[in-house]
Write an enzyme that holds these catalytic residues in place. Sequence first.
Site, PDB file in Angstrom:
ATOM      1  N   ARG A  60       0.826  -1.216   0.000  1.00 12.59           N
ATOM      2  CA  ARG A  60       0.000   0.000   0.000  1.00 12.59           C
ATOM      3  C   ARG A  60       0.857   1.261   0.000  1.00 12.59           C
ATOM      4  O   ARG A  60       0.385   2.356  -0.284  1.00 12.59           O
ATOM      5  CB  ARG A  60      -0.974  -0.011   1.198  1.00 12.59           C
ATOM      6  CG  ARG A  60      -1.868   1.204   1.263  1.00 12.59           C
ATOM      7  CD  ARG A  60      -3.174   0.992   2.045  1.00 12.59           C
ATOM      8  NE  ARG A  60      -3.015   0.156   3.218  1.00 12.59           N
ATOM      9  CZ  ARG A  60      -2.403   0.522   4.343  1.00 12.59           C
ATOM     10  NH1 ARG A  60      -1.886   1.726   4.456  1.00 12.59           N
ATOM     11  NH2 ARG A  60      -2.299  -0.321   5.353  1.00 12.59           N
ATOM     12  N   TYR A 114     -16.135  15.618 -16.809  1.00 10.83           N
ATOM     13  CA  TYR A 114     -16.627  14.241 -16.778  1.00 10.83           C
ATOM     14  C   TYR A 114     -17.746  14.147 -15.732  1.00 10.83           C
ATOM     15  O   TYR A 114     -17.643  14.750 -14.660  1.00 10.83           O
ATOM     16  CB  TYR A 114     -15.447  13.321 -16.440  1.00 10.83           C
ATOM     17  CG  TYR A 114     -15.825  11.892 -16.167  1.00 10.83           C
ATOM     18  CD1 TYR A 114     -16.424  11.105 -17.143  1.00 10.83           C
ATOM     19  CD2 TYR A 114     -15.572  11.321 -14.924  1.00 10.83           C
ATOM     20  CE1 TYR A 114     -16.758   9.784 -16.886  1.00 10.83           C
ATOM     21  CE2 TYR A 114     -15.906  10.011 -14.662  1.00 10.83           C
ATOM     22  CZ  TYR A 114     -16.504   9.250 -15.647  1.00 10.83           C
ATOM     23  OH  TYR A 114     -16.833   7.952 -15.383  1.00 10.83           O
ATOM     24  N   ASP A 179      -7.379  18.083 -16.240  1.00  8.95           N
ATOM     25  CA  ASP A 179      -7.635  16.688 -16.600  1.00  8.95           C
ATOM     26  C   ASP A 179      -7.232  16.536 -18.068  1.00  8.95           C
ATOM     27  O   ASP A 179      -7.886  17.071 -18.964  1.00  8.95           O
ATOM     28  CB  ASP A 179      -9.115  16.371 -16.382  1.00  8.95           C
ATOM     29  CG  ASP A 179      -9.440  14.895 -16.618  1.00  8.95           C
ATOM     30  OD1 ASP A 179      -8.788  14.284 -17.486  1.00  8.95           O
ATOM     31  OD2 ASP A 179     -10.357  14.379 -15.954  1.00  8.95           O
ATOM     32  N   LYS A 204      -8.271   5.061 -19.847  1.00  7.41           N
ATOM     33  CA  LYS A 204      -8.643   5.429 -21.212  1.00  7.41           C
ATOM     34  C   LYS A 204      -7.446   5.231 -22.156  1.00  7.41           C
ATOM     35  O   LYS A 204      -7.047   4.119 -22.401  1.00  7.41           O
ATOM     36  CB  LYS A 204      -9.186   6.851 -21.226  1.00  7.41           C
ATOM     37  CG  LYS A 204     -10.187   7.152 -20.084  1.00  7.41           C
ATOM     38  CD  LYS A 204     -11.489   6.406 -20.204  1.00  7.41           C
ATOM     39  CE  LYS A 204     -12.394   6.505 -18.978  1.00  7.41           C
ATOM     40  NZ  LYS A 204     -12.633   7.840 -18.451  1.00  7.41           N
TER      41      LYS A 204
HETATM   42  C1  LIG Z   1     -13.211   8.394 -17.241  1.00  9.77           C
HETATM   43  C2  LIG Z   1     -12.790   9.746 -16.852  1.00  9.77           C
HETATM   44  C3  LIG Z   1     -12.478  10.043 -15.524  1.00  9.77           C
HETATM   45  C4  LIG Z   1     -12.621   9.033 -14.407  1.00  9.77           C
HETATM   46  O1  LIG Z   1     -11.685   8.015 -14.535  1.00  9.77           O
HETATM   47  P1  LIG Z   1     -11.920   6.504 -13.995  1.00  9.77           P
HETATM   48  O2  LIG Z   1     -10.647   5.842 -14.343  1.00  9.77           O
HETATM   49  O3  LIG Z   1     -13.130   5.971 -14.680  1.00  9.77           O
HETATM   50  O4  LIG Z   1     -12.137   6.628 -12.521  1.00  9.77           O
HETATM   51  C5  LIG Z   1     -12.030  11.316 -15.233  1.00  9.77           C
HETATM   52  N1  LIG Z   1     -11.905  12.261 -16.193  1.00  9.77           N
HETATM   53  C6  LIG Z   1     -12.220  12.009 -17.481  1.00  9.77           C
HETATM   54  C7  LIG Z   1     -12.066  13.086 -18.491  1.00  9.77           C
HETATM   55  C8  LIG Z   1     -12.673  10.750 -17.857  1.00  9.77           C
HETATM   56  O5  LIG Z   1     -12.985  10.519 -19.129  1.00  9.77           O
END
Ligand SMILES: *Cc1c(COP(=O)(O)O)cnc(C)c1O
Length: 370
Positions: A60, A114, A179, A204
Site C-alpha cells: 500500500r 466528466y 484533466d 482510457k
Molecule cells: C473516465 C474519466 C475520468 C474518471 O476516470 P476513472 O478511471 O473511470 O475513474 C475522469 N476524467 C475524465 C475526463 C474521464 O474521461
Amino acid sequence: MALDTRAIHAGRDDLVDLGVHAIPLDLSTTYPARDSSAEAARLDVLATGEMDGGLPIYGRVSNPTVARFETALAELEGCEAGVAFASGMAALSACLLAAVVQGKPHVVAVRPLYGTTDHLVASGLLGTFVTWASPDTVAQSIRPDTGLVIVESPANPTLTEVDIARLAEAAGDVPLLVDNTFATPVLQRPAEHGAKIVLHSATKFLGGHGDVMGGIIACDEEYARVLRQLRFVTGGILHPMAGYLLLRGLSTLPVRIRAASANAAELAQRLKDHPKVERVHYPKLGGALVSIEVAGDPLAVISAVRVFTPAVSLGSVDSLIQHPGSLTHRIMEPDDRKDAGISEQLLRLSVGLEDVEDLWQDIDQALQKA
Ligand SMILES: *Cc1c(COP(=O)(O)O)cnc(C)c1O
C-alpha cells in the site's frame, strides 16, 4: 529525446543491467526484512510521502512495477513526479482531500467536466465546496480558502477547449488541475502551460485496450508527497498488474493517438455534411474523440452500430459510442447538464484504429436510423 522515444524507454532505464527485456512484475504485498529497526526508520521516511528508492516495505506504500509507470508518465508530461491510483476518480479524490487537509476546501471549477467529476465536485462529498466559473470568471472566483482550480481540456463530452496558460495565470497561487485524459501528453502537456497538477484517467488512452483501470497525477515532488501520504492512508493504490499494463500501453501511445486522431479528423469532416447531424464538435487540438448532435433519436443510432462498440469509456483500440445524457453524465442534475452545454441530442464517439471506411459506413448506416 523525442516523445516517441521516451514513451518506449521511460521507466525502463535499468532493464539492460537487470538482464531482462520485459519489466519485472512484482506482485508482493509485503517485503521481508530481518533488520526491523532499519525498516522502522524507512517507514518513518515513507510516511512523509518521500520516495527514497530503497527496498519496498508494504504494497500500500509503494510498488516497484507501479513506480516505473509513475516515472514514465511524469517524464512524458514534463513533471517531476507521478502518483498512481486505482482509478481516475481515486486520483481526483486525493487532490480534493489534499485541498481539504490543507485548510483550503473551496474549489473553482469550469464546466463541462466528466459526469462523475462534476457530481463529486457539485455534491461536496469529500468536504469541498465549489464555485462554478467560466474561463473568464476564474480569477474573480478565487478566495483566500481556494485550494484547487479544476478544468478539463478538451472537456468530456463536448470537447470544449480552454486556454490553459491563461487559466494558470488566472489561478495565480492556487494550483490548477488539468484533466488531460482526452489529449494525452502526445497532443498537450498542461504543465508546460503552467498547470501544477495533471490528471489522467489511465483507464482510457494510457492503457488503450479497455482492460485496465487506473488513474495518475503528474505534478511536482512537493505535491506528490502530499498525495502519497493520502494514498498511504486511504489505500486507493494502483495494482501492480495494472502498472505493468499501463507502462506497456505508454509505449504505443504516440502511434495509437496519431492513427486514431487521423481517423477521427476524417470522420468529423464527413459528419459535418451528414443530413442527420446538426452539429459536430471536434477540438482544434485534434484527438480521437468526436461528439455529434443528431437530428432524431440518438439512442436509435447506438442500437444500430455494428463496428463501433456501444459502450461507455473511451480511448481503446476499438471505436466506442455512447449517449452522455443517458450514461457518462447521467449522474448530474439535468439543469447542470444544460448549464454545461450537454445536449440530449449529443453522442460521443471515441474513434479507434479500425479502417476509417468501415467506421464511416457503420456510423452512416446507424445515423440513417436516427
Ligand atoms: C473516465 C474519466 C475520468 C474518471 O476516470 P476513472 O478511471 O473511470 O475513474 C475522469 N476524467 C475524465 C475526463 C474521464 O474521461
